[in-house]
Every structure is written in structure tokens, then in C-alpha cells.
Design a protein around this motif. Structure first.
Motif, short mmCIF file in Angstrom:
data_model
loop_
_atom_site.label_atom_id
_atom_site.label_comp_id
_atom_site.label_asym_id
_atom_site.label_seq_id
_atom_site.Cartn_x
_atom_site.Cartn_y
_atom_site.Cartn_z
N ALA A 1 0.83 -1.21 0.00
CA ALA A 1 0.00 0.00 0.00
C ALA A 1 0.87 1.26 0.00
N GLY A 2 1.89 1.26 0.83
CA GLY A 2 2.76 2.43 0.91
C GLY A 2 3.48 2.72 -0.40
N VAL A 3 3.98 1.69 -1.05
CA VAL A 3 4.67 1.88 -2.33
C VAL A 3 3.68 2.35 -3.41
N PHE B 1 5.31 10.17 3.44
CA PHE B 1 4.77 9.42 4.57
C PHE B 1 4.44 7.99 4.16
N ALA B 2 3.80 7.83 3.02
CA ALA B 2 3.45 6.49 2.55
C ALA B 2 4.70 5.63 2.36
N LEU B 3 5.76 6.23 1.85
CA LEU B 3 7.02 5.51 1.65
C LEU B 3 7.64 5.12 2.99
N VAL B 4 7.60 6.02 3.96
CA VAL B 4 8.13 5.71 5.29
C VAL B 4 7.38 4.53 5.91
N VAL B 5 6.06 4.54 5.82
CA VAL B 5 5.28 3.43 6.39
C VAL B 5 5.58 2.13 5.65
N ALA B 6 5.82 2.21 4.34
CA ALA B 6 6.17 1.01 3.58
C ALA B 6 7.47 0.40 4.09
N VAL B 7 8.38 1.24 4.51
CA VAL B 7 9.70 0.77 4.96
C VAL B 7 9.73 0.45 6.45
#
Length: 149
Positions: free
Chosen positions: A83-85, A120-126
Motif C-alpha cells: 500500500a505504501g509503495v 509518509f506512505a514511503l516511510v510506512v512502507a519501509v
């Protein structure tokens, strides 16, 4: 070297992640829903075409679907790496094809909102969704380790 950072306990970090995921997820869901509801995906594709977005129909369907479905996944904390990516890619496209030429400020059509949402979405993905998530329940993973300072 001495560090002056305040370190929150893991439970506080997880609560902050939950609150942030819900807040940002709601923004994504609202924008995805808006693309379906305002005048429909055909109107969104037309608007995308007017903005010079490549493959405007496919892009409209991707943006609406990603924002609605992956935004919901972000709120629930399920499949968060995917989802984040997907959301970060959506915001990167918005940045690249629509907002970058307008400067930083959203009031001028700039990229500040898509930048913040995408990062933010990328941070949550990682980093992961935190303890209060469906991913955690499904995988039954131990609480994430905090990095020693």
C-alpha cells in the motif's frame, strides 16, 4: 558525540504510527473517493488529459483505485509495504506530471501536499505499520526493535 533526542517508548511510537496512518489514510481515501464521485472517472481522466498526464484514463483509474484501496489498507495497517509503495508512486506521478512546475505551495498548485503524503506512505512502507495493525495480527510478528542511539 552526545545526542539530545528524546526517545519515545515503543508503545508511544506505535500509537503515533496508528494516529498518523489513520489521518493520512483518510486523506488518501477522500481523494480517491472524490475521483469516483465528483464527476466520475471519465471526468478525472479528462482533467488529467488537460494537465498533460500520460495515459490519462489509465492514470485516473490507477490514482482513484490506489488512493481508495491502498488508503484504506493504510488505515487498517494491512499489506502496508505494498500500500505504501503504491501510494508513493501515485504521489510521485502527481508531483512529476502536475505539481512540480507550480512550486512548493499547495495554494499555488504546488507539490507540498503530494510530497508530504507520498513521503509518509514511503516511510510506512519501509518502517511498517506498528503494533496496532492488521499486518501485526496476521503475521503475529514480534514488536519491532528500536534502534539503539
Amino acid at each position: 558525540m552526545r545526542r539530545f533526542a528524546v526517545k519515545l517508548p515503543p508503545i508511544a511510537q506505535d500509537v503515533v504510527l496508528l494516529i498518523a496512518r489513520i489521518g493520512v489514510g483518510i486523506v488518501f481515501v477522500a481523494h480517491g473517493w472524490q475521483k469516483f464521485q465528483t464527476n466520475g472517472l471519465d471526468a478525472t481522466a479528462q482533467a488529467f488529459q488537460g494537465m498533460g498526464v500520460p495515459s490519462p484514463t489509465i492514470s485516473a483509474y490507477y490514482a482513484a483505485g490506489a488512493e481508495l484501496i491502498a488508503g484504506t489498507a493504510l488505515i487498517l495497517g494491512v499489506l502496508t509495504p505494498i500500500a505504501g509503495v503504491l501510494l508513493a508512486l501515485d504521489m510521485f506521478g502527481a508531483f512529476l506530471f502536475v505539481h512540480a512546475p507550480n512550486g512548493i505551495f499547495a495554494s499555488d498548485g504546488g507539490w507540498e501536499l503530494v510530497g508530504a503524503l507520498g513521503l509518509f506512505a514511503l516511510v510506512v512502507a519501509v518502517v511498517g505499520p506498528g503494533r496496532f495493525s492488521l499486518d501485526r495480527l496476521i503475521i503475529r510478528a514480534p514488536a519491532r526493535e528500536t534502534v539503539a542511539a
